[in-house]
Design a protein around this motif. Structure first.
Motif, PDB file in Angstrom:
ATOM      1  N   ILE A 219       0.843  -1.195   0.000  1.00 21.60           N
ATOM      2  CA  ILE A 219       0.000   0.000   0.000  1.00 21.60           C
ATOM      3  C   ILE A 219       0.880   1.248   0.000  1.00 21.60           C
ATOM      4  O   ILE A 219       0.633   2.209  -0.732  1.00 21.60           O
ATOM      5  CB  ILE A 219      -0.954  -0.004   1.209  1.00 21.60           C
ATOM      6  CG1 ILE A 219      -2.012  -1.081   1.012  1.00 21.60           C
ATOM      7  CG2 ILE A 219      -1.624   1.354   1.387  1.00 21.60           C
ATOM      8  CD1 ILE A 219      -2.984  -1.211   2.159  1.00 21.60           C
ATOM      9  N   ALA A 220       1.960   1.202   0.811  1.00 27.90           N
ATOM     10  CA  ALA A 220       2.843   2.369   0.876  1.00 27.90           C
ATOM     11  C   ALA A 220       3.525   2.621  -0.462  1.00 27.90           C
ATOM     12  O   ALA A 220       3.540   3.751  -0.962  1.00 27.90           O
ATOM     13  CB  ALA A 220       3.892   2.170   1.970  1.00 27.90           C
ATOM     14  N   THR A 221       4.097   1.570  -1.072  1.00 21.69           N
ATOM     15  CA  THR A 221       4.892   1.803  -2.281  1.00 21.69           C
ATOM     16  C   THR A 221       4.044   1.935  -3.535  1.00 21.69           C
ATOM     17  O   THR A 221       4.405   2.649  -4.458  1.00 21.69           O
ATOM     18  CB  THR A 221       5.921   0.684  -2.500  1.00 21.69           C
ATOM     19  OG1 THR A 221       5.214  -0.561  -2.482  1.00 21.69           O
ATOM     20  CG2 THR A 221       6.981   0.699  -1.427  1.00 21.69           C
ATOM     21  N   ARG A 222       2.908   1.218  -3.590  1.00 24.21           N
ATOM     22  CA  ARG A 222       2.134   1.223  -4.840  1.00 24.21           C
ATOM     23  C   ARG A 222       1.037   2.268  -4.847  1.00 24.21           C
ATOM     24  O   ARG A 222       0.581   2.691  -5.897  1.00 24.21           O
ATOM     25  CB  ARG A 222       1.494  -0.153  -5.062  1.00 24.21           C
ATOM     26  CG  ARG A 222       2.474  -1.282  -5.141  1.00 24.21           C
ATOM     27  CD  ARG A 222       3.021  -1.431  -6.538  1.00 24.21           C
ATOM     28  NE  ARG A 222       4.049  -2.434  -6.594  1.00 24.21           N
ATOM     29  CZ  ARG A 222       3.783  -3.735  -6.673  1.00 24.21           C
ATOM     30  NH1 ARG A 222       2.535  -4.156  -6.704  1.00 24.21           N
ATOM     31  NH2 ARG A 222       4.764  -4.598  -6.723  1.00 24.21           N
ATOM     32  N   ILE A 223       0.555   2.676  -3.675  1.00 22.05           N
ATOM     33  CA  ILE A 223      -0.552   3.626  -3.652  1.00 22.05           C
ATOM     34  C   ILE A 223      -0.126   4.964  -3.068  1.00 22.05           C
ATOM     35  O   ILE A 223      -0.237   6.007  -3.718  1.00 22.05           O
ATOM     36  CB  ILE A 223      -1.746   3.072  -2.850  1.00 22.05           C
ATOM     37  CG1 ILE A 223      -2.240   1.791  -3.523  1.00 22.05           C
ATOM     38  CG2 ILE A 223      -2.870   4.100  -2.790  1.00 22.05           C
ATOM     39  CD1 ILE A 223      -3.391   1.151  -2.822  1.00 22.05           C
ATOM     40  N   LYS A 224       0.416   4.937  -1.855  1.00 25.80           N
ATOM     41  CA  LYS A 224       0.712   6.208  -1.184  1.00 25.80           C
ATOM     42  C   LYS A 224       1.766   7.026  -1.929  1.00 25.80           C
ATOM     43  O   LYS A 224       1.564   8.200  -2.228  1.00 25.80           O
ATOM     44  CB  LYS A 224       1.163   5.949   0.255  1.00 25.80           C
ATOM     45  CG  LYS A 224       0.045   5.443   1.141  1.00 25.80           C
ATOM     46  CD  LYS A 224       0.499   5.309   2.577  1.00 25.80           C
ATOM     47  CE  LYS A 224      -0.676   4.910   3.473  1.00 25.80           C
ATOM     48  NZ  LYS A 224      -0.268   4.739   4.877  1.00 25.80           N
ATOM     49  N   ILE A 225       2.906   6.405  -2.231  1.00 32.73           N
ATOM     50  CA  ILE A 225       3.996   7.183  -2.835  1.00 32.73           C
ATOM     51  C   ILE A 225       3.608   7.728  -4.210  1.00 32.73           C
ATOM     52  O   ILE A 225       3.816   8.918  -4.476  1.00 32.73           O
ATOM     53  CB  ILE A 225       5.305   6.356  -2.869  1.00 32.73           C
ATOM     54  CG1 ILE A 225       5.780   6.124  -1.429  1.00 32.73           C
ATOM     55  CG2 ILE A 225       6.388   7.083  -3.654  1.00 32.73           C
ATOM     56  CD1 ILE A 225       7.013   5.272  -1.302  1.00 32.73           C
ATOM     57  N   PRO A 226       3.015   6.911  -5.114  1.00 34.02           N
ATOM     58  CA  PRO A 226       2.627   7.500  -6.392  1.00 34.02           C
ATOM     59  C   PRO A 226       1.626   8.652  -6.251  1.00 34.02           C
ATOM     60  O   PRO A 226       1.693   9.637  -6.989  1.00 34.02           O
ATOM     61  CB  PRO A 226       1.975   6.334  -7.148  1.00 34.02           C
ATOM     62  CG  PRO A 226       2.555   5.123  -6.531  1.00 34.02           C
ATOM     63  CD  PRO A 226       2.800   5.447  -5.097  1.00 34.02           C
TER      64      PRO A 226
END
Lengths: 313, 294
Positions: A219-226
């Motif tokens: 969730i952090a790398t695929r959703i939040k950061i983008p």
């Protein structure tokens, strides 16, 4: 633009045309009325000094013969001047290390603070942001004390383990000494901006991802950061502009680290020295302008490589 | 994550990952170490400061009052003057820059006037101009006008805040609906009245943010006043402490008392901004998110 299209439009009834013209004139006037005061300040303290600096940079003052027009001689001199070039090389090297480091710390902290919602996390958020409220000059003074052999705790701490304390004010380690000051000063500010952007993300997106079996890391790398990429780009650009103009911290630590930081340590310090210590305003202006060119090229190259040009400028 | 905590936090259950909180704890210590050092060491007299011993803990002699008295009386009370100068520069520069930025941001967002796109592009381009690159030519222009070494030399250039304009533009565009403005106009409100009574209240979080950012920028400014001012009675506290630091470093032996003044002076100088940030926290946090969203 609006004026042109209106002229070409089929001629409406005389009365309506008159009213529409009036409304538009009014809108132009009101727009300029609101923007005008800033515009005046903008012209007086940005455009005029820039134009004047450009003008100054094209002249040279000689002991005999006075001031003469030399076109780009000052720039040729700057870009072959080892003092200027070593300064530029230092700020570029420093940007390449310090900006990714600060952003990584800020991003990690923002993600942690977005996930952990205890009272201690809220307290930490404020404490980590605290250095932003400290003038960079005072921050440098404070770290200067901590680094110094006489007052600093480093000697004691390393003494416990029988080791000699590293001297962050020596020419070998000054890079890391400054790196630490800058990270301490700015990481919290970037963290707050990223945290605010994360708080603006719709939480139902996380629910949906969780349903699909995504873990916290995903969730952090695929959703939040983008989703906060625009905020990341923004702070990267501002930290790049700021770091290339590095001045306050090395200028203050200069007194303590006399051997490690010379008067030409960064391009801005060199320009300051030329203009205000040597009264060589022509060459000082040329250095400032050349530095502005370096900043512009670096920012543009960065925006080009991230392919996010349209999102910001 | 027991039941009663999740009730207390309402809809969202509090998340407490212990390893991450421990990591946070270490980071908080790192970020607070310089403050701690300054707080501890401004309690010491010169022998305590130079006598060795633990630099991260108090000595037997805790003498804040005596040190404060020394700080505020040294050189005819010059330190208090520096603090007042900083306050003046921060308030005048901050308020002035904010008024201009709010008006311009609103104008760019809500009126379709001639050369709007071009002007806004120029303002955005100005974000890339190194602020310090402007100091040298501004200094020469001001010296022609006899303005160097006056308070105006510091206040006037601080009025320029292109980032504030950008932030206000984004915020006004999203937070102030055109329909609402049109409705006010139809009801007979003039443009200025519409601005003050409809738009301004809606833009308040961004206004506070821009005000705080501009005031902080003025308070923290070092390069501009360093270049513009030569009379140390006009210095802001940043330039003043830099001056003391230079003097103290140049002849370490004779100026031991100056070091303790610098330490306490650093501590006192950061208090006003910390108070401002904490007391206005609720306002600026809403505004900061705006700049990053577009």
């Amino acid at each position: 633009m609006t004026l042109l299209t209106e002229k070409r439009a089929p001629r409406p009834q005389p009365e309506t045309r008159k009213i529409r013209g009036k409304v538009h004139l009014r809108e132009h006037l009101m727009g300029w009325l609101f923007v005008g005061p800033f515009g005046i300040v903008f012209l007086a303290f940005l455009i005029a000094p820039l134009a004047y600096a450009l003008y100054l940079s094209l002249f040279q003052k000689k002991l005999i013969g006075g001031t003469s027009f030399v076109l780009f001689d000052n720039y040729v001199k700057a870009f072959t001047d080892p003092s200027f070039l070593s300064g530029v090389w230092f700020v570029i090297r420093f940007s390449l290390v310090s900006i990714p480091l600060q952003i990584l710390i800020a991003l990690a902290l923002a993600l942690i603070l977005d996930a952990v919602t205890t009272a201690f996390a809220r307290f930490s958020r404020l404490m980590i942001f605290l250095p932003y409220a400290i003038p960079t000059v005072i921050g440098a003074v404070m770290w200067g004390f901590l680094y110094s052999k006489g007052f600093g705790p480093l000697t004691d701490i390393f003494g416990l383990f029988g080791a000699t304390a590293p001297d962050f004010l020596s020419s070998d380690l000054i890079f890391y000494g400054l790196l630490n000051v800058v990270t301490w000063q700015w990481a919290g500010y970037y963290m707050i901006i990223l945290y605010a952007a994360l708080q603006g993300v719709d939480p139902t997106l996380y629910e949906a991802a969780r349903m699909d079996g995504a873990g916290r890391w995903q969730i952090a790398t695929r959703i939040k950061i983008p989703l906060i990429a625009p905020a990341l780009i923004l702070i990267l650009v501002f930290s790049l502009i700021g770091t290339l103009q590095f001045f306050n911290e090395p200028q203050i630590l200069r007194y303590l680290a006399a051997g490690a930081i010379g008067s030409d340590f960064t391009p801005n310090m060199y320009a300051y020295q030329q203009a205000f210590s040597l009264a060589n305003f022509n060459y000082g202006s040329a250095i400032s302008f050349a530095l502005g060119g370096v900043v512009f090229i670096c920012v543009y190259a960065f925006l080009f490589f991230t392919r996010k040009r349209r999102s910001f400028l | 994550m027991t039941d009663h905590t999740s009730v207390r936090a309402g809809a969202r259950r509090p998340q407490r990952y212990l390893p991450m909180q421990i990591l946070l704890g270490f980071l908080v210590i790192y970020f607070l170490v310089p403050f701690w050092w300054v707080i501890v060491n401004s309690s010491k007299d010169a022998p305590g400061l130079f006598g060795g011993g633990n630099t991260l803990w108090f000595t037997d002699q805790i003498d804040y009052l005596g040190n404060l008295r020394q700080l505020f009386t040294y050189d005819g009370g010059i330190y208090l003057r520096w603090m007042l100068n900083s306050t003046l520069y921060a308030i005048a520069g901050g308020v002035g820059a904010t008024v201009l930025a709010v008006m311009a941001g609103y104008g760019f967002a809500k009126y379709r006037f001639a050369a709007r796109r071009f002007s806004f592009a120029v303002v955005l381009g100005a974000l890339m101009v190194p602020a310090t690159a402007l100091v040298i030519p501004t200094f020469i222009l001001f010296s022609r006008l006899g303005l160097t070494n006056t308070v105006w030399a510091v206040i006037l250039p601080s009025l320029l805040n292109p980032f504030g304009v950008y932030l206000m533009h984004v915020y006004a565009r999203d937070a102030v609906p055109d329909e609402l403005l049109d409705a006010a106009r139809v009801d007979g409100a003039g443009e200025l009245r519409t601005f003050f009574q409809i738009a301004l209240p809606l833009m308040r979080p961004a206004v506070v943010t821009v005000l705080l950012l501009s005031a902080v920028a003025s308070w923290n400014n070092y390069f501009l006043p360093l270049a513009m001012l030569s009379d140390n009675r006009l210095f802001p506290v940043t330039v003043g402490l830099g001056l003391w630091q230079g003097i103290a470093s140049a002849n370490n032996a004779g100026t031991t008392s100056l070091w303790s003044l610098i330490i306490l002076g650093s501590l006192v100088s950061v208090i006003p901004l910390i108070i401002a940030f904490f007391s206005l926290q609720r306002h600026w946090r809403g505004g900061l998110s705006v700049g990053g969203l577009r």
